[in-house]
Design an enzyme around this catalytic site. Structure first.
Site, short mmCIF file in Angstrom:
data_model
loop_
_atom_site.label_atom_id
_atom_site.label_comp_id
_atom_site.label_asym_id
_atom_site.label_seq_id
_atom_site.Cartn_x
_atom_site.Cartn_y
_atom_site.Cartn_z
N TYR A 160 2.24 -9.72 19.19
CA TYR A 160 1.52 -10.80 18.86
C TYR A 160 0.33 -10.32 17.96
CZ TYR A 160 -1.75 -14.83 19.65
OH TYR A 160 -2.48 -16.05 19.44
N ASP B 6 12.38 -26.06 16.20
CA ASP B 6 12.01 -24.57 16.29
C ASP B 6 11.63 -24.08 15.13
OD1 ASP B 6 11.78 -21.89 16.82
OD2 ASP B 6 13.84 -21.52 17.99
P1 NAP Z 1 -0.14 -24.02 23.50
O1 NAP Z 1 -0.99 -24.70 24.14
O2 NAP Z 1 0.90 -22.87 24.20
O3 NAP Z 1 0.60 -25.11 22.60
C1 NAP Z 1 1.54 -24.15 21.55
C2 NAP Z 1 2.54 -25.44 21.29
O4 NAP Z 1 3.50 -24.79 20.55
C3 NAP Z 1 3.46 -25.76 22.40
O5 NAP Z 1 3.65 -27.05 22.55
C4 NAP Z 1 4.77 -25.07 22.49
O6 NAP Z 1 5.76 -25.60 23.08
C5 NAP Z 1 4.80 -25.02 21.03
N1 NAP Z 1 5.84 -23.95 20.54
C6 NAP Z 1 6.18 -23.01 21.11
N2 NAP Z 1 7.18 -22.36 20.30
C7 NAP Z 1 7.52 -23.09 19.45
C8 NAP Z 1 8.70 -23.34 18.57
N3 NAP Z 1 9.42 -21.91 18.58
N4 NAP Z 1 8.87 -24.16 17.50
C9 NAP Z 1 7.91 -25.22 17.56
N5 NAP Z 1 6.86 -25.41 18.53
C10 NAP Z 1 6.60 -24.26 19.47
O7 NAP Z 1 -1.04 -22.82 22.32
P2 NAP Z 1 -2.27 -22.70 21.83
O8 NAP Z 1 -3.17 -22.11 22.74
O9 NAP Z 1 -2.72 -24.18 21.63
O10 NAP Z 1 -2.30 -22.01 20.50
C11 NAP Z 1 -1.97 -22.68 19.50
C12 NAP Z 1 -2.25 -21.60 18.00
O11 NAP Z 1 -3.19 -20.90 18.43
C13 NAP Z 1 -1.14 -20.51 18.58
O12 NAP Z 1 -0.66 -19.96 17.18
C14 NAP Z 1 -2.02 -19.45 19.20
O13 NAP Z 1 -1.29 -17.89 18.85
C15 NAP Z 1 -3.38 -19.53 18.45
N6 NAP Z 1 -4.17 -18.98 19.15
C16 NAP Z 1 -4.58 -19.47 20.50
C17 NAP Z 1 -5.77 -18.75 21.22
C18 NAP Z 1 -5.99 -19.43 22.42
O14 NAP Z 1 -6.93 -18.71 23.09
N7 NAP Z 1 -5.26 -20.33 23.12
C19 NAP Z 1 -6.24 -17.65 20.57
C20 NAP Z 1 -6.16 -17.31 19.34
C21 NAP Z 1 -5.21 -17.83 18.75
P3 NAP Z 1 6.21 -24.92 24.66
O15 NAP Z 1 4.95 -25.22 25.54
O16 NAP Z 1 7.53 -25.62 24.96
O17 NAP Z 1 6.29 -23.33 24.36
#
Ligand code: NAP
Length: 250
Positions: free
Chosen positions: A158, A66
């Site tokens: 966020y 975490d």
């Molecule tokens: P995602 O598909 O939800 O993947 C995030 C991963 O991080 C998941 O495996 C999640 O596990 C894990 N995670 C969550 N909480 C955690 C913790 N406390 N410690 C360790 N791992 C943890 O997200 P994503 O869309 O790829 O986003 C990745 C990054 O890009 C994030 O920082 C997000 O804010 C940023 N971002 C995303 C977008 C978008 O449109 N997707 C846009 C701008 C920025 P669980 O699934 O079990 O929670």
């Protein structure tokens, strides 16, 4: 055949099990980096590690961590250094959302998002920096968001966390520049992952009015920029925020 640009480098990617993080792991591994996949979802992280090993001739390590827990983070970073003897690239990608309007936002949801998205980045930088400082080299890439630049109704926690990531990036870039450690942020717009799959078709249609390139981003669009910030060719870039948002915010 092109020479691999990250051969024998060690990369830690938080939230590397799926979505943008997985895409970053695959890209860095394709360039020869040994990859440490850190995630709270151990099973998916193990599956990703298997996929990486089947595609690329690199070593992988998986840690169930975490990112908001400093002891877990420090333990995983120390074990990474014991195994590989160096840490070249840190990608702080793990992030969560818990959206609500300001007046409905609970203290618990505020704390949780700030703990994971902002404190998690601090934790990994603190634990990793001592090794990068010893090496006199390193790349730290923090994943922020377009909403950290422009704000977004319903995302006070966020957007504050992602704006914080940008400020933190600039501070650490200034602290570490003389030690050969480059620190940058990537600010994605709306990218197709689990995080955005909750958007309805109607919401996606509405979004297109604000995205000149008229599509959601792919995780690879972000991974390609992270890759560039990891390689020798970007060695005069630090303290910057690179937007990957289809022109949504200029
Ligand atoms: P995602 O598909 O939800 O993947 C995030 C991963 O991080 C998941 O495996 C999640 O596990 C894990 N995670 C969550 N909480 C955690 C913790 N406390 N410690 C360790 N791992 C943890 O997200 P994503 O869309 O790829 O986003 C990745 C990054 O890009 C994030 O920082 C997000 O804010 C940023 N971002 C995303 C977008 C978008 O449109 N997707 C846009 C701008 C920025 P669980 O699934 O079990 O929670």
């Amino acid at each position: 055949m092109c020479e691999k640009k990250l051969l024998n480098k060690t990369a830690i990617v938080t939230g590397g099990a799926q979505g943008i993080g997985k895409s970053i792991v695959l890209k860095l591994a394709s360039e020869g980096a040994n990859c440490v996949i850190v995630d709270i979802d151990q099973q998916t992280a193990e599956d990703t590690a298997k996929e990486v090993s089947s595609l690329h001739n690199v070593e992988t390590l998986v840690f169930k961590v975490d990112v908001s827990n400093y002891q877990e983070v420090a333990n995983c970073v120390d074990k990474t250094y014991e195994k590989f003897g160096r840490i070249d690239i840190l990608v702080n990608n793990a992030g969560i959302t818990k959206d609500n309007l300001v007046l409905r936002m609970s203290e618990e949801d505020w704390d949780k998002v700030l703990d994971v998205n902002l404190k998690g980045v601090f934790n990994f930088i603190k634990a990793t920096a001592k090794y990068m400082l010893k090496q006199h080299s390193g790349r730290i890439i923090n994943i922020s968001s377009v909403v950290g630049l422009m704000g977004n109704p319903g995302q006070i926690n966020y957007s504050a966390s992602k704006g914080g990531v940008i400020a933190l990036t600039k501070t650490v870039a200034k602290e570490f520049a003389s030690r050969g450690i480059l620190v940058n942020a990537v600010a994605p717009g709306y990218i197709k992952t689990k995080m955005t799959e909750k958007l309805s078709e109607e919401q996606k249609k509405k979004l297109m009015e604000y995205i000149p390139l008229n599509r959601l981003g792919e995780p690879e669009d972000v991974a390609n920029v992270v890759w560039f910030l990891s390689i020798e060719e970007s060695s005069y870039i630090t303290g910057q925020v690179i937007s990957v948002n289809g022109g949504m915010y200029m």
